[in-house]
Write a protein that holds these residues in place. Structure first.
Motif, PDB file in Angstrom:
ATOM      1  N   MET A  85      73.599  18.362  66.167  1.00  0.00           N
ATOM      2  CA  MET A  85      72.325  18.643  65.487  1.00  0.00           C
ATOM      3  C   MET A  85      71.608  17.350  65.101  1.00  0.00           C
ATOM      4  SD  MET A  85      73.408  21.789  63.020  1.00  0.00           S
ATOM      5  CE  MET A  85      74.093  23.292  63.694  1.00  0.00           C
ATOM      6  N   GLY A  86      72.257  16.207  65.386  1.00  0.00           N
ATOM      7  CA  GLY A  86      71.629  14.915  65.161  1.00  0.00           C
ATOM      8  C   GLY A  86      72.142  14.132  63.975  1.00  0.00           C
ATOM      9  N   VAL A 114      78.135  22.036  56.037  1.00  0.00           N
ATOM     10  CA  VAL A 114      77.201  23.164  55.988  1.00  0.00           C
ATOM     11  C   VAL A 114      75.885  22.742  55.345  1.00  0.00           C
ATOM     12  CG1 VAL A 114      76.796  25.453  54.969  1.00  0.00           C
ATOM     13  CG2 VAL A 114      79.020  24.927  56.012  1.00  0.00           C
ATOM     14  N   ARG A 115      75.959  21.936  54.306  1.00  0.00           N
ATOM     15  CA  ARG A 115      74.738  21.476  53.625  1.00  0.00           C
ATOM     16  C   ARG A 115      73.849  20.627  54.529  1.00  0.00           C
ATOM     17  NH1 ARG A 115      78.624  20.397  48.975  1.00  0.00           N
ATOM     18  NH2 ARG A 115      78.401  22.274  47.692  1.00  0.00           N
ATOM     19  N   LYS A 116      74.406  20.037  55.571  1.00  0.00           N
ATOM     20  CA  LYS A 116      73.626  19.217  56.509  1.00  0.00           C
ATOM     21  C   LYS A 116      72.842  20.071  57.509  1.00  0.00           C
ATOM     22  CE  LYS A 116      76.356  14.995  56.373  1.00  0.00           C
ATOM     23  NZ  LYS A 116      75.274  14.108  55.937  1.00  0.00           N
ATOM     24  N   MET A 117      73.201  21.326  57.634  1.00  0.00           N
ATOM     25  CA  MET A 117      72.593  22.182  58.649  1.00  0.00           C
ATOM     26  C   MET A 117      71.281  22.782  58.148  1.00  0.00           C
ATOM     27  SD  MET A 117      76.108  24.046  59.980  1.00  0.00           S
ATOM     28  CE  MET A 117      75.216  25.509  60.324  1.00  0.00           C
ATOM     29  N   ASP A 118      70.209  22.538  58.886  1.00  0.00           N
ATOM     30  CA  ASP A 118      68.922  23.174  58.580  1.00  0.00           C
ATOM     31  C   ASP A 118      68.940  24.585  59.160  1.00  0.00           C
ATOM     32  OD1 ASP A 118      67.829  20.864  57.395  1.00  0.00           O
ATOM     33  OD2 ASP A 118      67.267  20.076  59.368  1.00  0.00           O
ATOM     34  N   GLU A 119      68.223  25.493  58.483  1.00  0.00           N
ATOM     35  CA  GLU A 119      68.188  26.878  58.948  1.00  0.00           C
ATOM     36  C   GLU A 119      67.696  26.986  60.389  1.00  0.00           C
ATOM     37  OE1 GLU A 119      66.770  29.980  56.326  1.00  0.00           O
ATOM     38  OE2 GLU A 119      67.374  28.811  54.569  1.00  0.00           O
ATOM     39  N   GLN A 120      66.856  26.074  60.819  1.00  0.00           N
ATOM     40  CA  GLN A 120      66.343  26.108  62.194  1.00  0.00           C
ATOM     41  C   GLN A 120      67.439  25.875  63.224  1.00  0.00           C
ATOM     42  OE1 GLN A 120      63.666  22.919  61.413  1.00  0.00           O
ATOM     43  NE2 GLN A 120      64.780  21.469  62.694  1.00  0.00           N
ATOM     44  N   HIS A 121      68.602  25.368  62.776  1.00  0.00           N
ATOM     45  CA  HIS A 121      69.723  25.112  63.684  1.00  0.00           C
ATOM     46  C   HIS A 121      70.831  26.167  63.593  1.00  0.00           C
ATOM     47  CE1 HIS A 121      68.168  20.844  63.439  1.00  0.00           C
ATOM     48  NE2 HIS A 121      68.064  21.170  64.716  1.00  0.00           N
ATOM     49  N   TYR A 122      70.639  27.202  62.806  1.00  0.00           N
ATOM     50  CA  TYR A 122      71.687  28.213  62.644  1.00  0.00           C
ATOM     51  C   TYR A 122      72.064  28.894  63.956  1.00  0.00           C
ATOM     52  CZ  TYR A 122      71.374  28.125  57.478  1.00  0.00           C
ATOM     53  OH  TYR A 122      71.405  27.783  56.150  1.00  0.00           O
ATOM     54  N   ASP A 123      71.130  28.960  64.902  1.00  0.00           N
ATOM     55  CA  ASP A 123      71.414  29.603  66.190  1.00  0.00           C
ATOM     56  C   ASP A 123      72.008  28.641  67.213  1.00  0.00           C
ATOM     57  OD1 ASP A 123      70.507  32.091  65.367  1.00  0.00           O
ATOM     58  OD2 ASP A 123      68.450  31.712  66.014  1.00  0.00           O
ATOM     59  N   TYR A 124      72.190  27.377  66.838  1.00  0.00           N
ATOM     60  CA  TYR A 124      72.708  26.371  67.770  1.00  0.00           C
ATOM     61  C   TYR A 124      74.098  26.751  68.283  1.00  0.00           C
ATOM     62  CZ  TYR A 124      74.803  22.243  69.688  1.00  0.00           C
ATOM     63  OH  TYR A 124      75.463  21.387  70.528  1.00  0.00           O
ATOM     64  N   LYS A 125      74.298  26.587  69.594  1.00  0.00           N
ATOM     65  CA  LYS A 125      75.598  26.758  70.244  1.00  0.00           C
ATOM     66  C   LYS A 125      75.813  25.563  71.159  1.00  0.00           C
ATOM     67  CE  LYS A 125      75.508  31.797  70.809  1.00  0.00           C
ATOM     68  NZ  LYS A 125      75.709  32.859  71.820  1.00  0.00           N
ATOM     69  N   PRO A 126      76.976  24.907  71.087  1.00  0.00           N
ATOM     70  CA  PRO A 126      77.218  23.787  71.994  1.00  0.00           C
ATOM     71  C   PRO A 126      77.376  24.222  73.448  1.00  0.00           C
ATOM     72  CG  PRO A 126      79.122  24.157  70.588  1.00  0.00           C
ATOM     73  CD  PRO A 126      78.053  25.082  70.122  1.00  0.00           C
ATOM     74  N   THR A 127      77.810  25.456  73.662  1.00  0.00           N
ATOM     75  CA  THR A 127      77.905  26.029  75.016  1.00  0.00           C
ATOM     76  C   THR A 127      77.463  27.486  74.926  1.00  0.00           C
ATOM     77  OG1 THR A 127      80.156  26.924  74.863  1.00  0.00           O
ATOM     78  CG2 THR A 127      79.950  24.589  75.490  1.00  0.00           C
ATOM     79  N   PRO A 128      77.074  28.077  76.037  1.00  0.00           N
ATOM     80  CA  PRO A 128      76.630  29.480  75.991  1.00  0.00           C
ATOM     81  C   PRO A 128      77.680  30.459  75.474  1.00  0.00           C
ATOM     82  CG  PRO A 128      75.994  28.471  78.067  1.00  0.00           C
ATOM     83  CD  PRO A 128      76.888  27.492  77.370  1.00  0.00           C
ATOM     84  N   THR A 129      78.961  30.131  75.629  1.00  0.00           N
ATOM     85  CA  THR A 129      80.019  31.047  75.190  1.00  0.00           C
ATOM     86  C   THR A 129      80.512  30.756  73.770  1.00  0.00           C
ATOM     87  OG1 THR A 129      81.700  29.653  76.221  1.00  0.00           O
ATOM     88  CG2 THR A 129      80.822  31.485  77.545  1.00  0.00           C
ATOM     89  N   SER A 130      79.961  29.741  73.130  1.00  0.00           N
ATOM     90  CA  SER A 130      80.363  29.372  71.761  1.00  0.00           C
ATOM     91  C   SER A 130      79.742  30.320  70.746  1.00  0.00           C
ATOM     92  CB  SER A 130      79.895  27.951  71.435  1.00  0.00           C
ATOM     93  OG  SER A 130      80.460  27.014  72.294  1.00  0.00           O
ATOM     94  N   MET A 131      80.348  30.365  69.575  1.00  0.00           N
ATOM     95  CA  MET A 131      79.706  31.036  68.449  1.00  0.00           C
ATOM     96  C   MET A 131      78.501  30.204  68.038  1.00  0.00           C
ATOM     97  SD  MET A 131      82.726  32.272  65.821  1.00  0.00           S
ATOM     98  CE  MET A 131      84.000  31.050  66.107  1.00  0.00           C
ATOM     99  N   SER A 132      77.488  30.847  67.500  1.00  0.00           N
ATOM    100  CA  SER A 132      76.376  30.086  66.923  1.00  0.00           C
ATOM    101  C   SER A 132      76.887  29.380  65.673  1.00  0.00           C
ATOM    102  CB  SER A 132      75.214  31.014  66.566  1.00  0.00           C
ATOM    103  OG  SER A 132      75.552  31.826  65.445  1.00  0.00           O
ATOM    104  N   ALA A 133      76.147  28.400  65.204  1.00  0.00           N
ATOM    105  CA  ALA A 133      76.536  27.691  63.983  1.00  0.00           C
ATOM    106  C   ALA A 133      76.693  28.684  62.829  1.00  0.00           C
ATOM    107  CB  ALA A 133      75.494  26.629  63.642  1.00  0.00           C
ATOM    108  N   GLN A 134      75.778  29.621  62.721  1.00  0.00           N
ATOM    109  CA  GLN A 134      75.853  30.618  61.649  1.00  0.00           C
ATOM    110  C   GLN A 134      77.093  31.496  61.795  1.00  0.00           C
ATOM    111  OE1 GLN A 134      72.363  33.070  61.189  1.00  0.00           O
ATOM    112  NE2 GLN A 134      72.938  33.552  59.091  1.00  0.00           N
ATOM    113  N   GLU A 135      77.388  31.921  63.013  1.00  0.00           N
ATOM    114  CA  GLU A 135      78.579  32.739  63.246  1.00  0.00           C
ATOM    115  C   GLU A 135      79.848  31.958  62.918  1.00  0.00           C
ATOM    116  OE1 GLU A 135      77.075  35.595  66.909  1.00  0.00           O
ATOM    117  OE2 GLU A 135      77.696  33.541  67.346  1.00  0.00           O
TER     118      GLU A 135
END
Length: 154
Positions: free
Chosen positions: A142-143, A22-43
Motif C-alpha cells: 500500500m506504499g 491496521v492504523r496505517k491502512m486507508d479505507e480506500q485500500h480495504y479492497d486491496y489484494k496482493p493476488t487475485p486469490t488473496s483475501m482483501s485487506a479488510q477480509e
C-alpha cells in the motif's frame, strides 16, 4: 498472577503491532489484494481479529460453539473494529481460569482434534503471527515503508 493474565502480555506484544499496521491502512485500500486469490485487506484483518476472539471464547466455554456462530460485524472502519475486538479479546482472556486453561476442548468437528484451553490460545497466537506476516506485505504494498518491528515490548 493467573496464567491467562501472563498470556495477555504475550498477546499484546503481537496485537499492538497488528493494531499499528491496521492504523496505517486507508479505507480506500480495504479492497486491496496482493493476488487475485488473496483475501482483501479488510477480509484479512477481520479474519485475524474474529478468529482470535473465537479461540479465546472456545477456551472459556470449553466447547467449539464459538466457531459455529456467525459474528456480526457492522463496523466499517478497521481501526475501530481492531480496537474493539482487541479490548473484547483481552477481557475474554482475563476471564479464563487456570482450570479452563487445563480443560480439554473437543474441536473434532472444527479442526479434527482435541486441545486444552492453553493449547487453543497458543494456536490462536500462532494464527495471528502467521497472518500478521501477511499484513506486513499488504501494508508495504500500500506504499508504507515506515513499519513497526514484528513484536513490541509491553
Amino acid at each position: 498472577m493467573s496464567r491467562a493474565r501472563k498470556f495477555i502480555r504475550y498477546f499484546r506484544s503481537h496485537r499492538d503491532v497488528t493494531l499499528d499496521l491496521v492504523r496505517k491502512m486507508d479505507e480506500q485500500h480495504y479492497d486491496y489484494k496482493p493476488t487475485p486469490t488473496s483475501m482483501s485487506a479488510q477480509e484479512l484483518v477481520t479474519h485475524m481479529l474474529t478468529s482470535f476472539y473465537r479461540f479465546a471464547q472456545a477456551a472459556k466455554k470449553g466447547d467449539s460453539s464459538p466457531f459455529k456462530e456467525k459474528m456480526e460485524n457492522s463496523e466499517g472502519n478497521l481501526t475501530v473494529l481492531a480496537e474493539k475486538l482487541t479490548s473484547d479479546t483481552i477481557h475474554m482472556i482475563e476471564s479464563i481460569t487456570d482450570d479452563e486453561l487445563n480443560n480439554e476442548v473437543d474441536l473434532s468437528q472444527v479442526f479434527g482434534i482435541k486441545l486444552t484451553g492453553r493449547q487453543l490460545l497458543k494456536m490462536a497466537m500462532d494464527h495471528e503471527i502467521h497472518h500478521k506476516g501477511n499484513l506486513f506485505v499488504y501494508v508495504r504494498e500500500m506504499g508504507h515503508t515506515d513499519l513497526p518491528m514484528y513484536v513490541k515490548k509491553v
